[in-house]
Design a protein around this motif. Structure first.
Motif: not given
Length: 247
Positions: A63-90
């Protein structure tokens, strides 16, 4: 629009050429893209292993690295799915919610956001089998699912059809899992290996020279299965083809 490019840790470690191709491709398309230094992990491996709380530090750092961007792009579906659906340890602050809502897998970003209709520099004169990973297919909806009997569509195929010289071959069981499945390939290695072997033999029987996918983890698994069994296939990430790789 400012875009942050997030390269998954396994791509950074094992397939840096995929990260480079992703960056170069976005730059070719005129995207204001930045690769923040100090990237580590999004926290997916911990979540996959049932220790979500252990991902707290990596998620906060992401979050510290990427929250300031309008969008974030990742060449990995599983990582994006984690961000969208399971990114809740914080705690789910406004910054975290913004990040989760504006993170895209590379194919999604090219197809749905940029709506790219031409890759004039790209030519790939080979017979190609397309592999959709289970995660991108069913979590991100890269393509239609045969088990639903829905109207066929495919975002990666739409993009690849804009590449000169490419020829597609269809395996007999295109939606079948290759057996990687994150930690499944560790916990059930014998089953995983046989599934991977079945997948590469299916593509080879269809006449493929290359297997292309948006998921390097699946490609890595299948490449290992093909090498051990002597199946003469090559493997390439979609970003590399779209960026102009010839072989």
């Amino acid at each position: 629009m400012t875009v942050g490019l997030a390269i998954p840790c396994f791509i950074d470690a094992f397939f840096p050429e995929v990260g480079i191709a992703s960056l170069e491709l976005l730059e070719r398309l005129g995207v204001d893209v930045t690769y923040p230094q100090g990237q580590t992990c999004c926290g997916q491996p911990m979540a996959n292993n049932g220790v979500q709380a252990a991902a707290r530090g990596t998620e906060a750092h992401f979050v510290d690295l990427f929250a300031g961007f309008d969008a974030v792009v990742m060449p990995s579906g599983s990582c994006v799915h984690h961000l969208r659906s399971h990114f809740d340890a914080i705690p789910q602050t406004d910054r975290v919610r913004h990040l989760r809502a504006n993170t895209y897998e590379l194919v999604e970003y090219l197809h749905d956001v940029l709506q790219v209709d031409n890759f004039p520099w790209a030519e790939f004169p080979h017979k190609v089998g397309l592999h959709n990973s289970c995660g991108t297919l069913r979590s991100l909806r890269h393509a239609s699912m045969s088990e639903l009997g829905e109207t066929p569509f495919s975002k990666p195929l739409d993009l690849l059809l804009k590449v000169s010289g490419i020829e597609f071959v269809m395996p007999a069981r295109p939606d079948e899992c290759c057996g990687f499945g994150g930690t499944f390939s560790v916990a059930e290695d014998a089953v995983s290996g046989r599934m991977g072997l079945d997948k590469v033999r299916d593509h080879a029987a269809a006449g493929a020279e290359y297997i292309v996918s948006a998921d390097t983890s699946c490609l890595m698994h299948q490449q290992g299965c093909a090498k051990r069994a002597g199946v003469p296939l090559r493997f390439i990430h979609i970003a590399q083809i779209l960026n102009g790789a010839r072989a």
